[in-house]
Design a protein around this motif. Sequence first.
Motif, PDB file in Angstrom:
ATOM      1  N   THR A 100       0.834  -1.204   0.000  1.00 48.34           N
ATOM      2  CA  THR A 100       0.000   0.000   0.000  1.00 48.34           C
ATOM      3  C   THR A 100       0.867   1.251   0.000  1.00 48.34           C
ATOM      4  OG1 THR A 100      -0.280  -0.102   2.407  1.00 48.34           O
ATOM      5  CG2 THR A 100      -2.015  -1.096   1.061  1.00 48.34           C
ATOM      6  N   SER A 101       1.982   1.234   0.745  1.00 50.12           N
ATOM      7  CA  SER A 101       2.884   2.401   0.764  1.00 50.12           C
ATOM      8  C   SER A 101       3.437   2.683  -0.627  1.00 50.12           C
ATOM      9  CB  SER A 101       4.048   2.167   1.731  1.00 50.12           C
ATOM     10  OG  SER A 101       3.612   2.154   3.049  1.00 50.12           O
ATOM     11  N   TYR A 102       3.912   1.622  -1.295  1.00 47.91           N
ATOM     12  CA  TYR A 102       4.475   1.792  -2.632  1.00 47.91           C
ATOM     13  C   TYR A 102       3.436   2.372  -3.597  1.00 47.91           C
ATOM     14  CZ  TYR A 102       6.075   0.716  -7.322  1.00 47.91           C
ATOM     15  OH  TYR A 102       6.410   0.826  -8.646  1.00 47.91           O
ATOM     16  N   HIS A 103       2.257   1.795  -3.611  1.00 54.92           N
ATOM     17  CA  HIS A 103       1.245   2.230  -4.571  1.00 54.92           C
ATOM     18  C   HIS A 103       0.673   3.600  -4.213  1.00 54.92           C
ATOM     19  CE1 HIS A 103       1.382  -1.174  -7.221  1.00 54.92           C
ATOM     20  NE2 HIS A 103       1.366  -1.985  -6.177  1.00 54.92           N
ATOM     21  N   LEU A 104       0.626   3.950  -2.947  1.00 55.59           N
ATOM     22  CA  LEU A 104       0.223   5.319  -2.571  1.00 55.59           C
ATOM     23  C   LEU A 104       1.243   6.333  -3.097  1.00 55.59           C
ATOM     24  CD1 LEU A 104      -1.054   4.659   1.045  1.00 55.59           C
ATOM     25  CD2 LEU A 104      -2.424   5.647  -0.825  1.00 55.59           C
ATOM     26  N   ARG A 105       2.522   6.004  -3.014  1.00 54.59           N
ATOM     27  CA  ARG A 105       3.547   6.918  -3.556  1.00 54.59           C
ATOM     28  C   ARG A 105       3.402   7.057  -5.074  1.00 54.59           C
ATOM     29  NH1 ARG A 105       6.624   4.038   0.136  1.00 54.59           N
ATOM     30  NH2 ARG A 105       7.697   2.885  -1.524  1.00 54.59           N
ATOM     31  N   GLN A 106       3.043   5.956  -5.746  1.00 54.53           N
ATOM     32  CA  GLN A 106       2.819   6.028  -7.192  1.00 54.53           C
ATOM     33  C   GLN A 106       1.601   6.903  -7.509  1.00 54.53           C
ATOM     34  OE1 GLN A 106       4.955   4.767  -9.576  1.00 54.53           O
ATOM     35  NE2 GLN A 106       6.147   4.547  -7.692  1.00 54.53           N
ATOM     36  N   LEU A 107       0.546   6.741  -6.729  1.00 54.13           N
ATOM     37  CA  LEU A 107      -0.644   7.587  -6.919  1.00 54.13           C
ATOM     38  C   LEU A 107      -0.299   9.060  -6.678  1.00 54.13           C
ATOM     39  CD1 LEU A 107      -3.373   5.387  -5.205  1.00 54.13           C
ATOM     40  CD2 LEU A 107      -3.272   5.999  -7.639  1.00 54.13           C
ATOM     41  N   ALA A 108       0.536   9.319  -5.684  1.00 54.60           N
ATOM     42  CA  ALA A 108       0.950  10.700  -5.398  1.00 54.60           C
ATOM     43  C   ALA A 108       1.780  11.262  -6.546  1.00 54.60           C
ATOM     44  CB  ALA A 108       1.729  10.757  -4.086  1.00 54.60           C
ATOM     45  N   ALA A 109       2.659  10.447  -7.116  1.00 59.66           N
ATOM     46  CA  ALA A 109       3.495  10.893  -8.229  1.00 59.66           C
ATOM     47  C   ALA A 109       2.647  11.303  -9.433  1.00 59.66           C
ATOM     48  CB  ALA A 109       4.480   9.793  -8.628  1.00 59.66           C
ATOM     49  N   HIS A 110       1.464  10.716  -9.552  1.00 62.97           N
ATOM     50  CA  HIS A 110       0.561  11.049 -10.664  1.00 62.97           C
ATOM     51  C   HIS A 110      -0.520  12.051 -10.254  1.00 62.97           C
ATOM     52  CE1 HIS A 110       2.115   8.248 -13.678  1.00 62.97           C
ATOM     53  NE2 HIS A 110       2.388   7.466 -12.657  1.00 62.97           N
ATOM     54  N   GLY A 111      -0.426  12.573  -9.033  1.00 59.04           N
ATOM     55  CA  GLY A 111      -1.329  13.638  -8.599  1.00 59.04           C
ATOM     56  C   GLY A 111      -2.709  13.202  -8.139  1.00 59.04           C
ATOM     57  N   PHE A 112      -2.900  11.916  -7.831  1.00 59.69           N
ATOM     58  CA  PHE A 112      -4.218  11.441  -7.399  1.00 59.69           C
ATOM     59  C   PHE A 112      -4.423  11.573  -5.891  1.00 59.69           C
ATOM     60  CE2 PHE A 112      -3.617   9.025 -11.371  1.00 59.69           C
ATOM     61  CZ  PHE A 112      -4.770   9.406 -12.026  1.00 59.69           C
ATOM     62  N   VAL A 113      -3.346  11.424  -5.119  1.00 59.65           N
ATOM     63  CA  VAL A 113      -3.429  11.530  -3.662  1.00 59.65           C
ATOM     64  C   VAL A 113      -2.333  12.474  -3.184  1.00 59.65           C
ATOM     65  CG1 VAL A 113      -4.382   9.194  -3.425  1.00 59.65           C
ATOM     66  CG2 VAL A 113      -1.921   9.551  -3.146  1.00 59.65           C
ATOM     67  N   GLU A 114      -2.483  12.941  -1.937  1.00 61.98           N
ATOM     68  CA  GLU A 114      -1.489  13.823  -1.348  1.00 61.98           C
ATOM     69  C   GLU A 114      -1.452  13.601   0.153  1.00 61.98           C
ATOM     70  OE1 GLU A 114      -2.901  17.738  -2.371  1.00 61.98           O
ATOM     71  OE2 GLU A 114      -4.596  17.621  -0.984  1.00 61.98           O
ATOM     72  N   ASP A 115      -0.395  14.117   0.778  1.00 58.14           N
ATOM     73  CA  ASP A 115      -0.303  14.069   2.233  1.00 58.14           C
ATOM     74  C   ASP A 115      -1.444  14.863   2.837  1.00 58.14           C
ATOM     75  OD1 ASP A 115       2.082  12.600   2.781  1.00 58.14           O
ATOM     76  OD2 ASP A 115       3.240  14.298   2.058  1.00 58.14           O
ATOM     77  N   ASP A 116      -1.921  14.408   3.977  1.00 52.04           N
ATOM     78  CA  ASP A 116      -2.923  15.145   4.737  1.00 52.04           C
ATOM     79  C   ASP A 116      -2.202  15.730   5.956  1.00 52.04           C
ATOM     80  OD1 ASP A 116      -5.062  16.195   6.091  1.00 52.04           O
ATOM     81  OD2 ASP A 116      -6.272  14.378   6.015  1.00 52.04           O
ATOM     82  N   PRO A 117      -1.708  16.965   5.840  1.00 52.76           N
ATOM     83  CA  PRO A 117      -0.876  17.540   6.909  1.00 52.76           C
ATOM     84  C   PRO A 117      -1.617  17.757   8.228  1.00 52.76           C
ATOM     85  CG  PRO A 117      -1.429  19.218   5.284  1.00 52.76           C
ATOM     86  CD  PRO A 117      -1.941  17.898   4.758  1.00 52.76           C
ATOM     87  N   GLU A 118      -2.928  17.805   8.208  1.00 58.02           N
ATOM     88  CA  GLU A 118      -3.683  18.020   9.442  1.00 58.02           C
ATOM     89  C   GLU A 118      -3.700  16.783  10.320  1.00 58.02           C
ATOM     90  OE1 GLU A 118      -7.556  19.392   8.312  1.00 58.02           O
ATOM     91  OE2 GLU A 118      -6.729  21.039   7.131  1.00 58.02           O
ATOM     92  N   ARG A 119      -3.349  15.625   9.763  1.00 62.20           N
ATOM     93  CA  ARG A 119      -3.445  14.385  10.525  1.00 62.20           C
ATOM     94  C   ARG A 119      -2.098  13.787  10.891  1.00 62.20           C
ATOM     95  NH1 ARG A 119      -8.305  14.061   7.743  1.00 62.20           N
ATOM     96  NH2 ARG A 119     -10.014  13.390   9.090  1.00 62.20           N
ATOM     97  N   GLY A 120      -1.113  13.905  10.048  1.00 63.31           N
ATOM     98  CA  GLY A 120       0.156  13.231  10.279  1.00 63.31           C
ATOM     99  C   GLY A 120       0.903  13.760  11.492  1.00 63.31           C
ATOM    100  N   LYS A 121       1.291  12.869  12.374  1.00 67.11           N
ATOM    101  CA  LYS A 121       2.067  13.227  13.553  1.00 67.11           C
ATOM    102  C   LYS A 121       3.297  12.319  13.592  1.00 67.11           C
ATOM    103  CE  LYS A 121      -1.059  16.060  15.265  1.00 67.11           C
ATOM    104  NZ  LYS A 121      -1.447  16.888  14.184  1.00 67.11           N
ATOM    105  N   GLY A 122       4.471  12.905  13.677  1.00 69.60           N
ATOM    106  CA  GLY A 122       5.690  12.106  13.732  1.00 69.60           C
ATOM    107  C   GLY A 122       5.903  11.357  12.428  1.00 69.60           C
ATOM    108  N   ARG A 123       6.100  10.053  12.528  1.00 71.24           N
ATOM    109  CA  ARG A 123       6.370   9.243  11.340  1.00 71.24           C
ATOM    110  C   ARG A 123       5.099   8.762  10.659  1.00 71.24           C
ATOM    111  NH1 ARG A 123      11.051   5.045  11.911  1.00 71.24           N
ATOM    112  NH2 ARG A 123      10.255   4.823   9.830  1.00 71.24           N
TER     113      ARG A 123
END
Length: 194
Positions: free
Chosen positions: A54-77
Motif C-alpha cells: 500500500t505504501s508503494y502504490h500510494l507513492r505512485q498515486l501521489a506521483a501522478h497527482g491522485f493523492v497527497e499528504d494530509d498535513p492536518e493528521r500526520g504526527k511524527g512518522r
Amino acid sequence: MEEPTPPKVRDLDARSLRGLAHPLRMRLLDALRFDGPATASQLAEKLDESSGATSYHLRQLAAHGFVEDDPERGKGRERWWRAVYRGLSVDSALLHDEDPEVRGAADFYMHEVATSQMRNMSTWLGNRGSWAPEWSQVADMSSDTLRLTPELAEELIEKMHALVAEYRDLAVTRNDPRAERVRVHTHAFPISSD
C-alpha cells in the motif's frame, strides 16, 4: 464528523491513466475518495494487503497527482493520505488511442470500475439485513431499455449527472442525523437488438 468532499473531477489523460491502471491503486484511491484520509497501514488492513504494497502504490498515486499528504493528521512518522479529486473522468478517445498501451490501460480502467460497482451492489445485497428497513425500501436496482441516438444518450447522461450533483451535499447542509452515504451508479450503453 463528515469528511469534506474533494472538490473536483480529474480528466484522465494517457499518462495519468497508465499511473492509475492497477487494481490495488484503484482500490486505494476509491478507499480514500469514499472513506476519507487514512494511513498506508490502515489501508493495508482494510484491503487485506501488506503495508509495503500500500505504501508503494500510494507513492505512485501521489506521483501522478491522485493523492497527497494530509498535513492536518500526520504526527511524527505517521503519514496520512487523502484523495485530491472527488471523481475521475475518462475521455472516450483514450479507448481508441493509436498507442495499444494507452488503449489497454483505458480498457483495464473501465473494466475495474465496472467490477468495483458490481462489488458495491453485491456488498449491499449481502448486508442489507443489517440496515434499517427504510433503507431496504428505498434502495434501487432498476434498468430500462430505451431507443436513443448517440445525441439523445449524451443528453440523458448529462441530465442524470446534473440531477445527482443537485443532491450531492443536500443532507449534509440540512444537518440531518439520519443521512448515510449512498452510492449511485449510472450506466448507459448500447445493446444488441438481436
